[in-house]
Scaffold this motif. Structure first.
Motif, PDB file in Angstrom:
ATOM      1  N   TRP A  88      51.244 -38.351   3.044  1.00  0.00           N
ATOM      2  CA  TRP A  88      52.391 -38.682   2.208  1.00  0.00           C
ATOM      3  C   TRP A  88      52.434 -40.178   1.972  1.00  0.00           C
ATOM      4  O   TRP A  88      52.367 -40.975   2.913  1.00  0.00           O
ATOM      5  N   LEU A  89      52.554 -40.556   0.710  1.00  0.00           N
ATOM      6  CA  LEU A  89      52.635 -41.961   0.317  1.00  0.00           C
ATOM      7  C   LEU A  89      53.908 -42.189  -0.488  1.00  0.00           C
ATOM      8  O   LEU A  89      54.381 -41.292  -1.195  1.00  0.00           O
ATOM      9  N   TRP A  90      54.450 -43.395  -0.358  1.00  0.00           N
ATOM     10  CA  TRP A  90      55.617 -43.788  -1.148  1.00  0.00           C
ATOM     11  C   TRP A  90      55.307 -45.101  -1.840  1.00  0.00           C
ATOM     12  O   TRP A  90      54.857 -46.057  -1.206  1.00  0.00           O
ATOM     13  N   SER A  91      55.534 -45.134  -3.145  1.00  0.00           N
ATOM     14  CA  SER A  91      55.288 -46.330  -3.931  1.00  0.00           C
ATOM     15  C   SER A  91      56.603 -46.847  -4.490  1.00  0.00           C
ATOM     16  O   SER A  91      57.497 -46.072  -4.847  1.00  0.00           O
ATOM     17  N   SER A  92      56.718 -48.160  -4.573  1.00  0.00           N
ATOM     18  CA  SER A  92      57.939 -48.777  -5.078  1.00  0.00           C
ATOM     19  C   SER A  92      58.046 -48.699  -6.593  1.00  0.00           C
ATOM     20  O   SER A  92      59.086 -49.061  -7.153  1.00  0.00           O
ATOM     21  N   GLU A 126      53.660 -54.261  -6.200  1.00  0.00           N
ATOM     22  CA  GLU A 126      53.915 -52.835  -6.060  1.00  0.00           C
ATOM     23  C   GLU A 126      53.480 -52.425  -4.660  1.00  0.00           C
ATOM     24  O   GLU A 126      52.322 -52.609  -4.294  1.00  0.00           O
ATOM     25  N   LEU A 127      54.401 -51.899  -3.876  1.00  0.00           N
ATOM     26  CA  LEU A 127      54.087 -51.515  -2.505  1.00  0.00           C
ATOM     27  C   LEU A 127      53.733 -50.038  -2.438  1.00  0.00           C
ATOM     28  O   LEU A 127      54.380 -49.192  -3.077  1.00  0.00           O
ATOM     29  N   VAL A 128      52.706 -49.744  -1.661  1.00  0.00           N
ATOM     30  CA  VAL A 128      52.267 -48.370  -1.411  1.00  0.00           C
ATOM     31  C   VAL A 128      52.095 -48.236   0.089  1.00  0.00           C
ATOM     32  O   VAL A 128      51.274 -48.937   0.689  1.00  0.00           O
ATOM     33  N   GLY A 129      52.875 -47.358   0.693  1.00  0.00           N
ATOM     34  CA  GLY A 129      52.802 -47.191   2.142  1.00  0.00           C
ATOM     35  C   GLY A 129      52.803 -45.732   2.532  1.00  0.00           C
ATOM     36  O   GLY A 129      53.406 -44.888   1.854  1.00  0.00           O
ATOM     37  N   ARG A 130      52.110 -45.465   3.607  1.00  0.00           N
ATOM     38  CA  ARG A 130      52.124 -44.098   4.142  1.00  0.00           C
ATOM     39  C   ARG A 130      53.409 -43.866   4.909  1.00  0.00           C
ATOM     40  O   ARG A 130      53.899 -44.762   5.611  1.00  0.00           O
ATOM     41  N   VAL A 131      53.967 -42.677   4.771  1.00  0.00           N
ATOM     42  CA  VAL A 131      55.192 -42.307   5.477  1.00  0.00           C
ATOM     43  C   VAL A 131      54.904 -41.083   6.329  1.00  0.00           C
ATOM     44  O   VAL A 131      53.995 -40.301   6.047  1.00  0.00           O
ATOM     45  N   ARG A 132      55.687 -40.929   7.363  1.00  0.00           N
ATOM     46  CA  ARG A 132      55.468 -39.832   8.300  1.00  0.00           C
ATOM     47  C   ARG A 132      55.700 -38.485   7.616  1.00  0.00           C
ATOM     48  O   ARG A 132      56.500 -38.356   6.689  1.00  0.00           O
ATOM     49  N   SER A 133      55.008 -37.476   8.123  1.00  0.00           N
ATOM     50  CA  SER A 133      55.089 -36.146   7.508  1.00  0.00           C
ATOM     51  C   SER A 133      56.334 -35.379   7.909  1.00  0.00           C
ATOM     52  O   SER A 133      56.519 -34.247   7.438  1.00  0.00           O
ATOM     53  N   ASP A 134      57.189 -35.959   8.765  1.00  0.00           N
ATOM     54  CA  ASP A 134      58.428 -35.286   9.143  1.00  0.00           C
ATOM     55  C   ASP A 134      59.658 -35.975   8.553  1.00  0.00           C
ATOM     56  O   ASP A 134      60.781 -35.715   8.985  1.00  0.00           O
ATOM     57  N   ARG A 135      59.446 -36.844   7.573  1.00  0.00           N
ATOM     58  CA  ARG A 135      60.552 -37.573   6.979  1.00  0.00           C
ATOM     59  C   ARG A 135      61.393 -36.667   6.083  1.00  0.00           C
ATOM     60  O   ARG A 135      60.945 -35.623   5.607  1.00  0.00           O
ATOM     61  N   VAL A 136      62.614 -37.129   5.831  1.00  0.00           N
ATOM     62  CA  VAL A 136      63.528 -36.468   4.902  1.00  0.00           C
ATOM     63  C   VAL A 136      64.022 -37.534   3.935  1.00  0.00           C
ATOM     64  O   VAL A 136      64.612 -38.534   4.352  1.00  0.00           O
ATOM     65  N   MET A 137      63.787 -37.329   2.653  1.00  0.00           N
ATOM     66  CA  MET A 137      64.264 -38.249   1.628  1.00  0.00           C
ATOM     67  C   MET A 137      65.192 -37.512   0.674  1.00  0.00           C
ATOM     68  O   MET A 137      65.447 -36.305   0.822  1.00  0.00           O
ATOM     69  N   ARG A 138      65.683 -38.220  -0.310  1.00  0.00           N
ATOM     70  CA  ARG A 138      66.625 -37.645  -1.264  1.00  0.00           C
ATOM     71  C   ARG A 138      66.067 -37.739  -2.674  1.00  0.00           C
ATOM     72  O   ARG A 138      65.437 -38.727  -3.053  1.00  0.00           O
ATOM     73  N   LEU A 139      66.343 -36.694  -3.457  1.00  0.00           N
ATOM     74  CA  LEU A 139      66.002 -36.673  -4.866  1.00  0.00           C
ATOM     75  C   LEU A 139      67.057 -37.442  -5.654  1.00  0.00           C
ATOM     76  O   LEU A 139      68.146 -37.724  -5.136  1.00  0.00           O
ATOM     77  N   PRO A 140      66.773 -37.802  -6.907  1.00  0.00           N
ATOM     78  CA  PRO A 140      67.798 -38.505  -7.686  1.00  0.00           C
ATOM     79  C   PRO A 140      69.030 -37.637  -7.889  1.00  0.00           C
ATOM     80  O   PRO A 140      68.954 -36.408  -7.948  1.00  0.00           O
ATOM     81  N   LYS A 141      70.170 -38.283  -7.998  1.00  0.00           N
ATOM     82  CA  LYS A 141      71.419 -37.542  -8.139  1.00  0.00           C
ATOM     83  C   LYS A 141      71.453 -36.805  -9.465  1.00  0.00           C
ATOM     84  O   LYS A 141      70.940 -37.274 -10.490  1.00  0.00           O
ATOM     85  N   ARG A 165      52.056 -36.802  -2.564  1.00  0.00           N
ATOM     86  CA  ARG A 165      51.451 -35.962  -1.526  1.00  0.00           C
ATOM     87  C   ARG A 165      49.978 -35.786  -1.863  1.00  0.00           C
ATOM     88  O   ARG A 165      49.628 -35.231  -2.912  1.00  0.00           O
ATOM     89  N   LEU A 166      49.126 -36.268  -0.977  1.00  0.00           N
ATOM     90  CA  LEU A 166      47.672 -36.196  -1.167  1.00  0.00           C
ATOM     91  C   LEU A 166      47.103 -35.155  -0.221  1.00  0.00           C
ATOM     92  O   LEU A 166      47.327 -35.217   0.987  1.00  0.00           O
ATOM     93  N   LYS A 167      46.351 -34.215  -0.774  1.00  0.00           N
ATOM     94  CA  LYS A 167      45.738 -33.142   0.035  1.00  0.00           C
ATOM     95  C   LYS A 167      44.284 -33.014  -0.361  1.00  0.00           C
ATOM     96  O   LYS A 167      43.952 -32.659  -1.498  1.00  0.00           O
ATOM     97  N   ALA A 168      43.401 -33.349   0.570  1.00  0.00           N
ATOM     98  CA  ALA A 168      41.969 -33.188   0.338  1.00  0.00           C
ATOM     99  C   ALA A 168      41.548 -31.773   0.714  1.00  0.00           C
ATOM    100  O   ALA A 168      42.188 -31.096   1.527  1.00  0.00           O
ATOM    101  N   GLU A 169      40.464 -31.342   0.131  1.00  0.00           N
ATOM    102  CA  GLU A 169      39.991 -29.979   0.387  1.00  0.00           C
ATOM    103  C   GLU A 169      39.505 -29.811   1.816  1.00  0.00           C
ATOM    104  O   GLU A 169      39.767 -28.792   2.456  1.00  0.00           O
ATOM    105  N   HIS A 170      38.844 -30.805   2.341  1.00  0.00           N
ATOM    106  CA  HIS A 170      38.361 -30.756   3.721  1.00  0.00           C
ATOM    107  C   HIS A 170      37.961 -32.165   4.126  1.00  0.00           C
ATOM    108  O   HIS A 170      37.780 -33.055   3.289  1.00  0.00           O
ATOM    109  N   LEU A 171      37.810 -32.365   5.441  1.00  0.00           N
ATOM    110  CA  LEU A 171      37.278 -33.610   5.980  1.00  0.00           C
ATOM    111  C   LEU A 171      35.795 -33.438   6.264  1.00  0.00           C
ATOM    112  O   LEU A 171      35.187 -32.422   5.907  1.00  0.00           O
ATOM    113  N   SER A 172      35.196 -34.422   6.920  1.00  0.00           N
ATOM    114  CA  SER A 172      33.791 -34.289   7.289  1.00  0.00           C
ATOM    115  C   SER A 172      33.618 -33.147   8.290  1.00  0.00           C
ATOM    116  O   SER A 172      34.533 -32.809   9.053  1.00  0.00           O
TER     117      SER A 172
END
Length: 434
Positions: free
Chosen positions: A280-284, A171-186, A264-271
Motif C-alpha cells: 500500500w502506497l500513499w501519494s500527496s 510529491e511524497l510517496v510513502g508506504r503505509v501499513r496494511s492494517d491502516r484505516v483511512m477515510r474516503l472523501p465526504k 494498492r500494488l499487487k505483483a503476481e509472484h515474487l522470486s
C-alpha cells in the motif's frame, strides 16, 4: 578496511595514526558547505528530467560502548521473520537521489544523526526542506520543471510530511501499513431538515477489509521481468482522520484534511514463485493519471537501491568500523565517507573494470561501486591533492610511564531522554472542542 589505523599505512595517507584520531576527535568539517557542494553536482534524473529522492535511516550500532553518549535503541532485522531486536547505536537519516533502472548507485545529499531529544518526523521534515531548498538554489529545479518525488518507507508519517512540506515543489510517496484505516472523501451535502453539522469525512476505507473498498478510480496492469504482472488500483482523495496526538498534538486550530492518492500494488509472484503480499502506497498528489500511478510505484521500488548504498558503506568503505567514543567524531567520519562515496560516483566514467577471475565482465557504465573503488587508485595518481604537505613533529609525549588514568570516562544511559506528552490534557490544553 578493518580500522582507521589501516588507512594511515596506505601510501596516499601522508599523516600518522595519531593525526587520524586527532582529526576525528577534534577536527572541523564545514558541513553546510559540503551539503551545498553535493547539491550542485550532477545528479541522476528520471524521465522528463525529474529528480527522485529517498529518505531512510541506517544505524551505527554501538552495543558495547557505555561511554558513548546519545545512543538510541535501533531496530535491527534478524534472519527470521520474528527475530527483530533493538540494539543501542546511533541512527542516521540519509537523503539520496535515486537513479532509474536496476543499479546500486545513489547520490547521497545529506545525513543527520537522530538524537535522544529529537522527534523523527520533525527532523526528517527539516532535513528534506533543507535538501530541496539547496537543490533549488543550485539550479537543479526551476519553475516549470516536474515536481521532485520523495519516497519513504512505512516508518515515516508521510501525511504529516506532506502537510509540512506543502509549500515546496515536491510529491511524497510513502508506504503505509496494511492494517491502516483511512477515510474516503465526504459525500455531497444533502439538505437535512433536522439540521446538524455536515460530515467532514467520508466512509471508512479499511485496508484489510475489501468490502469497504469502493470501485478503484484507476487500474493499471504492467508486465515485469521477474515478478509477472503488477496490478495497481488507485483511489483519489483518500485521507487519514487526524487526531490531536503524536506529531499533530501541538497543531493549533482545526486539523486539516491531508488528501492524497491511495495505491494498492499487487505483483503476481515474487522470486522462486513465492506469494507476493500487496503493498500500500500513499501519494500527496491528487487527480493523478494512470501514468502517474505507474511512476509512483516504480519510483518507490527504486528506494531499495539505498539499501545497497548502506551495505557498501558499512562492509566496503568501513562506515561503522571505527570504535569512536563521541557522537561528534562519528558525525565527522560519516561525512568523510559521504565525500568518499561521492568521489567514487564521479569517477565512474574514468574507472576501468579490474574484475576478479570469477566475475563477469561489465560495461564501463555498469560498474558497481565496489568495482569503481577497485580501480580508483589508478585514477587517484592523476588527481591533484588539495591538502598541504604535513610537517613532521615526531611522537607526542603521551602519558608518563607508570601513571594510571585517573579520569574515569562517564557512562550514559541508552534511549530517549525526553518523555513527550501524548494527550491535550498533558500539555495543559484540555478545552479544545475541534
Amino acid at each position: 578496511m578493518k580500522s582507521p589505523v589501516d588507512l594511515t599505512l596506505l601510501p596516499e595517507h601522508r599523516r600518522g595514526h595519531g593525526a587520524m584520531y586527532g582529526g576525528l576527535n577534534h577536527g572541523r568539517i564545514d558541513v553546510e558547505q559540503v551539503r551545498t557542494v553535493l547539491a550542485g553536482l550532477s545528479l541522476p534524473r528520471f524521465d522528463g528530467g525529474r529528480l527522485v529522492l529517498a529518505v531512510d535511516v541506517s544505524p551505527w550500532l554501538r552495543s558495547d560502548a557505555p561511554c558513548s553518549a546519545e545512543r538510541l535503541f535501533c531496530h535491527v532485522y534478524g534472519r527470521a521473520k520474528t527475530a527483530s531486536q533493538f540494539i543501542p547505536g546511533w541512527p542516521y537519516s540519509f537523503v539520496a537521489a535515486l537513479e532509474p533502472g536496476a543499479t546500486s548507485w545513489t547520490a547521497i545529499l545529506d545525513a543527520v544523526r537522530l538524537g535522544p531529544v529529537d522527534d523523527v518526523t520533525a527532523v526528517t521534515a527539516a532535513q528534506l526542506r533543507g535538501v530541496v531548498e539547496r537543490l533549488i538554489a543550485a539550479g537543479q529545479w526551476r519553475a516549470g520543471d516536474p515536481a521532485i518525488v520523495i519516497v519513504s518507507d512505512a516508518g515515516y508519517d508521510v501525511t504529516r510530511l506532506a502537510w509540512v512540506l506543502r509549500d515546496l515543489p515536491v510529491e511524497l510517496v510513502g508506504r503505509v501499513r496494511s492494517d491502516r484505516v483511512m477515510r474516503l472523501p465526504k459525500p455531497p451535502r444533502v439538505y437535512d431538515p433536522k439540521g446538524g453539522r455536515p460530515p467532514k469525512h467520508g466512509p471508512e476505507f479499511r485496508f484489510a477489509e475489501p468490502e469497504t473498498w469502493p470501485e478503484a478510480a484507476i487500474t493499471t496492469i504492467t508486465d515485469t521481468t521477474n515478478y509477472g504482472k503488477a496490478e495497481t488500483q488507485a483511489w483519489d482523495r483518500v485521507h487519514p482522520r487526524l487526531t490531536h496526538r503524536s506529531s499533530w498534538l501541538d497543531h493549533d486550530g482545526e486539523l486539516p484534511l491531508v488528501e492524497g492518492t491511495l495505491i494498492r500494488l499487487k505483483a503476481e509472484h515474487l522470486s522462486r514463485d513465492r506469494d507476493a503480499p500487496p503493498v500500500w502506497l500513499w501519494s500527496s498528489k491528487t487527480g493523478v493519471t494512470p501514468a502517474d500511478v505507474d511512476r509512483f510505484w516504480q519510483a518507490f521500488l527504486r528506494r531499495f537501491d539505498l539499501e545497497h548504498t548502506f551495505r557498501f558503506a558499512k562492509q566496503t568503505l568501513g562506515w561503522t568500523t571505527p570504535k569512536l567514543r563521541s557522537p561528534e567524531a562519528a558525525d565527522r567520519w560519516t561525512w568523510i565517507l559521504i565525500v568518499a562515496h561521492t568521489q567514487l560516483r564521479l569517477a565512474r566514467p574514468l574507472a576501468k573494470d579490474l574484475r576478479r577471475p570469477w566475475e563477469k565482465p561489465a560495461a564501463s557504465g555498469r560498474l558497481t561501486p565496489a568495482r569503481v573503488r577497485r580501480g580508483f587508485r589508478n585514477i587517484r595518481a592523476h588527481l591533484a591533492c588539495p591538502a598541504r604537505v604535513p610537517k613532521p613533529r615526531g611522537a607526542g609525549p603521551g602519558r608518563p610511564p607508570g601513571v594510571k588514568n585517573k579520569h574515569r570516562a562517564p557512562r550514559y544511559d541508552v534511549g530517549k531522554t525526553v518523555k513527550r506528552p501524548e494527550t491535550l490534557k498533558a500539555i495543559g490544553k484540555p478545552g479544545r472542542s475541534w
